[in-house]
Write a protein that holds these residues in place. Structure first.
Motif, PDB file in Angstrom:
ATOM      1  N   GLU A   9      36.237  31.909 -97.906  1.00 56.32           N
ATOM      2  CA  GLU A   9      36.093  32.755 -96.717  1.00 56.32           C
ATOM      3  C   GLU A   9      36.846  34.053 -96.947  1.00 56.32           C
ATOM      4  OE1 GLU A   9      35.205  34.519 -93.887  1.00 56.32           O
ATOM      5  OE2 GLU A   9      34.719  32.511 -93.110  1.00 56.32           O
ATOM      6  N   ASP A  10      36.156  35.194 -96.749  1.00 57.67           N
ATOM      7  CA  ASP A  10      36.819  36.475 -97.002  1.00 57.67           C
ATOM      8  C   ASP A  10      37.562  37.013 -95.785  1.00 57.67           C
ATOM      9  OD1 ASP A  10      34.284  36.812 -95.852  1.00 57.67           O
ATOM     10  OD2 ASP A  10      34.242  38.919 -96.431  1.00 57.67           O
ATOM     11  N   GLU A  11      37.255  36.482 -94.600  1.00 58.82           N
ATOM     12  CA  GLU A  11      38.006  36.919 -93.426  1.00 58.82           C
ATOM     13  C   GLU A  11      39.313  36.138 -93.382  1.00 58.82           C
ATOM     14  OE1 GLU A  11      35.470  37.285 -89.741  1.00 58.82           O
ATOM     15  OE2 GLU A  11      33.972  37.006 -91.299  1.00 58.82           O
ATOM     16  N   ASP A  53      31.537  30.186 -96.884  1.00 57.46           N
ATOM     17  CA  ASP A  53      30.999  31.300 -96.105  1.00 57.46           C
ATOM     18  C   ASP A  53      29.842  31.918 -96.899  1.00 57.46           C
ATOM     19  OD1 ASP A  53      30.881  33.273 -94.110  1.00 57.46           O
ATOM     20  OD2 ASP A  53      32.230  34.597 -95.221  1.00 57.46           O
ATOM     21  N   MET A  55      28.459  35.477 -96.411  1.00 59.96           N
ATOM     22  CA  MET A  55      28.696  36.881 -96.766  1.00 59.96           C
ATOM     23  C   MET A  55      30.071  37.019 -97.400  1.00 59.96           C
ATOM     24  SD  MET A  55      25.948  38.404 -95.975  1.00 59.96           S
ATOM     25  CE  MET A  55      26.328  40.153 -95.882  1.00 59.96           C
ATOM     26  N   LYS A 102      29.328  29.987 -86.821  1.00 56.59           N
ATOM     27  CA  LYS A 102      30.467  30.785 -86.371  1.00 56.59           C
ATOM     28  C   LYS A 102      30.139  31.445 -85.042  1.00 56.59           C
ATOM     29  CE  LYS A 102      32.215  32.430 -90.818  1.00 56.59           C
ATOM     30  NZ  LYS A 102      32.437  33.669 -91.577  1.00 56.59           N
TER      31      LYS A 102
HETATM   32 CA    CA Z   1      32.311  36.644 -94.702  1.00 56.90          CA
END
Ligand code: CA
Length: 230
Positions: A9-11, A53, A55, A102
């Motif tokens: 997950e990039d967030e 995730d 994106m 989400k």
């Molecule tokens: Ca993302």
């Protein structure tokens, strides 16, 4: 030994939230902020399950899923954006085990993780007997027999195979195309309407029998055999 979960997950807020919550629940976790790191950690950390995730920087979730499936059957739960039904269908067809929409509640994530881990563990411990039993329902694929509330119900083979397939992975959503491929086979020249028709006939046989399970439609995605919390 703690089960290991890889969080891709990039967030950062979401990743941290999942990390803290899952560690508190007794899992060992590692976080990957991009797709490249995800593949790297998948190999070195060797997780029991991956939260993925879609994106992501460097390499998106689809490519990561593809890489994982090239080398293992480790369960993967995709994290998809709200309303992206197409993503869910694609994910399931490319070998994801489940998806979570989400924004999610951490409790829901935990429930899904447990369900998927239980399911994949059950599969590897299989006895070879093709018989499933639920409240007032027995599906016996060895004898091609369906017992509803103790009574034998005549059921065409494909209907029984379809029900068995769905019920052998409780709460897992299957797309119509998956069911066509996995129950009817790749060489079958039907369309997804075939699945709908068979589901409809099964429902007529199973309606109102028990509140412990049901044959559910997941709008825009497919079907699942839903089983309530034990
Ligand atoms: Ca993302």
């Amino acid at each position: 030994m703690a089960q290991k979960i890889l969080i891709v997950e990039d967030e950062e807020n979401i990743a941290q939230l999942l990390h803290l919550y899952l560690e508190k629940e007794g899992y060992e976790t590692q976080m990957a902020p991009d797709g490249g790191k995800a593949v790297e950690l998948f190999r070195s950390f060797d997780p029991d399950l991956v939260l993925l995730d879609i994106m992501l920087p460097v390499m998106d979730g689809w490519s990561v899923l593809k890489k994982i499936r090239e080398e293992s059957k480790t369960p993967v739960i995709m994290l998809t954006a709200k309303g992206e039904t197409a993503d869910r269908v694609t994910g399931l067809e490319q070998g994801a085990d489940d998806y979570i929409v989400k924004p999610f509640e951490t409790k829901e994530v935990l429930a899904r993780i447990r369900a998927v881990l239980r399911r994949t563990l059950g599969e590897s411990e299989g006895t070879g007997e093709k018989k499933l039993a639920f409240d007032k329902l027995t599906i016996n694929l060895d004898a091609y027999e369906l017992l509803v509330d103790g009574k034998r119900v005549d059921t065409p083979p494909k209907e029984l195979e379809l029900l068995y397939h769905l019920a052998s992975s409780p709460n897992r959503v299957f797309t119509r195309n998956q069911l066509l491929d996995e129950v009817w086979g790749f060489d079958y020249f039907g369309d997804s309407r075939t699945v709908d028709v068979h589901i409809k006939r099964l429902r007529e046989k199973l309606e109102g029998v028990s509140t412990a399970w049901s044959l559910k439609t997941v709008w825009g995605v497919g079907y699942k055999f839903e089983v309530g919390p034990a």
